[in-house]
Structures are given as structure tokens and as C-alpha cells.
Design a protein around this motif. Structure first.
Motif, PDB file in Angstrom:
ATOM      1  N   SER A 243       0.771  -1.212   0.034  1.00 29.98           N
ATOM      2  CA  SER A 243       0.143   0.118   0.029  1.00 29.98           C
ATOM      3  C   SER A 243       0.826   1.262   0.063  1.00 29.98           C
ATOM      4  N   VAL A 244       0.754   2.226  -0.867  1.00 30.87           N
ATOM      5  CA  VAL A 244       1.175   3.510  -1.045  1.00 30.87           C
ATOM      6  C   VAL A 244       0.401   4.579  -1.009  1.00 30.87           C
ATOM      7  N   GLN A 245       0.827   5.677  -0.344  1.00 30.96           N
ATOM      8  CA  GLN A 245       0.233   7.050  -0.135  1.00 30.96           C
ATOM      9  C   GLN A 245       0.690   8.079  -0.622  1.00 30.96           C
ATOM     10  N   PRO A 246       0.112   8.946  -1.078  1.00 37.81           N
ATOM     11  CA  PRO A 246      -1.365   8.945  -1.445  1.00 37.81           C
ATOM     12  C   PRO A 246      -1.791   8.036  -2.803  1.00 37.81           C
ATOM     13  N   HIS A 247      -2.899   7.583  -2.901  1.00 37.21           N
ATOM     14  CA  HIS A 247      -3.317   6.997  -4.107  1.00 37.21           C
ATOM     15  C   HIS A 247      -4.543   7.264  -4.566  1.00 37.21           C
ATOM     16  N   GLY A 248      -4.928   6.839  -5.760  1.00 34.30           N
ATOM     17  CA  GLY A 248      -6.287   7.338  -6.189  1.00 34.30           C
ATOM     18  C   GLY A 248      -6.711   6.757  -7.439  1.00 34.30           C
ATOM     19  N   VAL A 249      -7.173   7.388  -8.372  1.00 38.52           N
ATOM     20  CA  VAL A 249      -7.508   6.668  -9.872  1.00 38.52           C
ATOM     21  C   VAL A 249      -6.086   6.096 -10.138  1.00 38.52           C
ATOM     22  N   ILE A 250      -5.063   6.811 -10.143  1.00 44.15           N
ATOM     23  CA  ILE A 250      -3.956   6.402 -10.553  1.00 44.15           C
ATOM     24  C   ILE A 250      -2.697   6.692  -9.523  1.00 44.15           C
TER      25      ILE A 250
ATOM     26  N   ASP B 218      13.846  -6.528 -10.799  1.00 45.57           N
ATOM     27  CA  ASP B 218      13.025  -7.832 -10.513  1.00 45.57           C
ATOM     28  C   ASP B 218      11.912  -7.578 -10.027  1.00 45.57           C
ATOM     29  N   PHE B 219      11.775  -6.420  -9.164  1.00 48.90           N
ATOM     30  CA  PHE B 219      10.443  -5.856  -8.538  1.00 48.90           C
ATOM     31  C   PHE B 219       9.464  -5.167  -9.470  1.00 48.90           C
ATOM     32  N   ARG B 220       9.962  -4.663 -10.517  1.00 50.37           N
ATOM     33  CA  ARG B 220       9.030  -4.172 -11.690  1.00 50.37           C
ATOM     34  C   ARG B 220       8.203  -5.368 -12.133  1.00 50.37           C
ATOM     35  N   ARG B 221       8.393  -6.362 -11.903  1.00 47.44           N
ATOM     36  CA  ARG B 221       7.267  -7.278 -12.002  1.00 47.44           C
ATOM     37  C   ARG B 221       6.073  -7.120 -11.305  1.00 47.44           C
ATOM     38  N   ILE B 222       6.434  -6.397 -10.359  1.00 51.77           N
ATOM     39  CA  ILE B 222       5.152  -6.246  -9.474  1.00 51.77           C
ATOM     40  C   ILE B 222       4.206  -5.073 -10.100  1.00 51.77           C
ATOM     41  N   ASN B 223       2.920  -5.418 -10.307  1.00 54.05           N
ATOM     42  CA  ASN B 223       1.967  -4.457 -10.929  1.00 54.05           C
ATOM     43  C   ASN B 223       1.495  -3.503  -9.928  1.00 54.05           C
ATOM     44  N   THR B 224       1.170  -2.282 -10.438  1.00 56.58           N
ATOM     45  CA  THR B 224       0.464  -1.305  -9.776  1.00 56.58           C
ATOM     46  C   THR B 224      -0.933  -1.404 -10.217  1.00 56.58           C
ATOM     47  N   ALA B 225      -1.854  -1.420  -9.313  1.00 56.11           N
ATOM     48  CA  ALA B 225      -3.443  -1.527  -9.536  1.00 56.11           C
ATOM     49  C   ALA B 225      -3.894  -0.255  -9.887  1.00 56.11           C
ATOM     50  N   VAL B 226      -4.561  -0.004 -10.706  1.00 57.61           N
ATOM     51  CA  VAL B 226      -5.326   1.256 -11.140  1.00 57.61           C
ATOM     52  C   VAL B 226      -6.842   1.112 -11.257  1.00 57.61           C
ATOM     53  N   ALA B 227      -7.373   2.207 -11.330  1.00 62.78           N
ATOM     54  CA  ALA B 227      -8.763   2.274 -11.756  1.00 62.78           C
ATOM     55  C   ALA B 227      -8.934   1.622 -13.324  1.00 62.78           C
TER      56      ALA B 227
END
Length: 115
Positions: free
Chosen positions: A44-51, A65-74
Motif C-alpha cells: 500500500s502506498v500513499q497517496p493513491h487515487g485513480v492512478i 526484478d520488482f518491476r514485475r510487481i504490477n500497480t493496480a489502477v482504476a
């Protein structure tokens, strides 16, 4: 999709622009070890919103290697023409509950997600 990791060094000025700093309760090596042992993380990162621009900065700063972890967005960001292609370099993924559950079933660091 894991985006375009070769772009990360080019985007390093984002970190200064957003005055980005990060603090973790665990080291990169601990996350790698845990991922190898089947543990998954919702980061979890702050702040977050639509993106989450913090999530994007995290992607830029992350070890390769951590760039394979996706960021969830709207979901709308992944459907809107042009925007989905421009933002696609970051390896974004849909933030729906079903998709997050699917990601968390994966093994390795790919089984984690940034919110």
C-alpha cells in the motif's frame, strides 16, 4: 504485462518531481526470500487515487526484478485510448477484486501488487 522496464532509468526525474521517498518495514532481500517461499504482499502506498503516482515512482525506483510487481489502477485507465498506452509502460493492472485475487495466486514477486 510488466510494462517497459527499460524506461525506468529515463524516468528517474519523476522521483525528484514528486519529492519521492520510501520507507519499508522489510528489505528487498526479505521480500525476495518471502516471495520464493510463497508469501504474497499487497503493498500500500500513499497517496493513491485513480492512478497512484507514488506507485509509479515506486516502479521507477524499484530493483529490476520488482518491476514485475504490477500497480493496480482504476479500470478506466486501462481502457481509455492513448492513456492506456502511455501509462502502460508502468505495467499497470486492473484494481478489481477479482483481478487482485488472481494476482495473489501467482508465485514469486508476480504474486504481489501495489495499491
Amino acid at each position: 504485462s510488466f510494462g517497459a522496464p527499460w524506461m525506468a532509468p529515463i524516468l528517474k526525474p519523476m522521483l525528484s518531481y514528486f519529492d519521492y521517498h520510501e520507507e519499508f518495514e522489510y528489505s528487498d532481500d526479505e521480500l525476495r526470500r518471502d516471495a520464493k517461499n510463497g508469501k504474497r504482499y499487497i503493498i500500500s502506498v500513499q497517496p493513491h487515487g485513480v492512478i497512484s503516482f507514488v506507485g509509479l515512482c515506486s516502479w521507477v525506483r524499484a530493483p529490476s526484478d520488482f518491476r514485475r510487481i504490477n500497480t493496480a489502477v482504476a479500470r478506466v485507465l486501462l481502457a481509455f485510448p492513448i492513456l492506456k498506452h502511455v501509462m502502460g509502460i508502468f505495467g499497470l493492472t486492473d484494481a478489481s477484486a477479482g483481478n487482485i485475487k488472481r494476482i495473489l495466486k501467482k508465485s514469486g514477486v508476480e504474486g504481489s501488487v501495489v495499491l
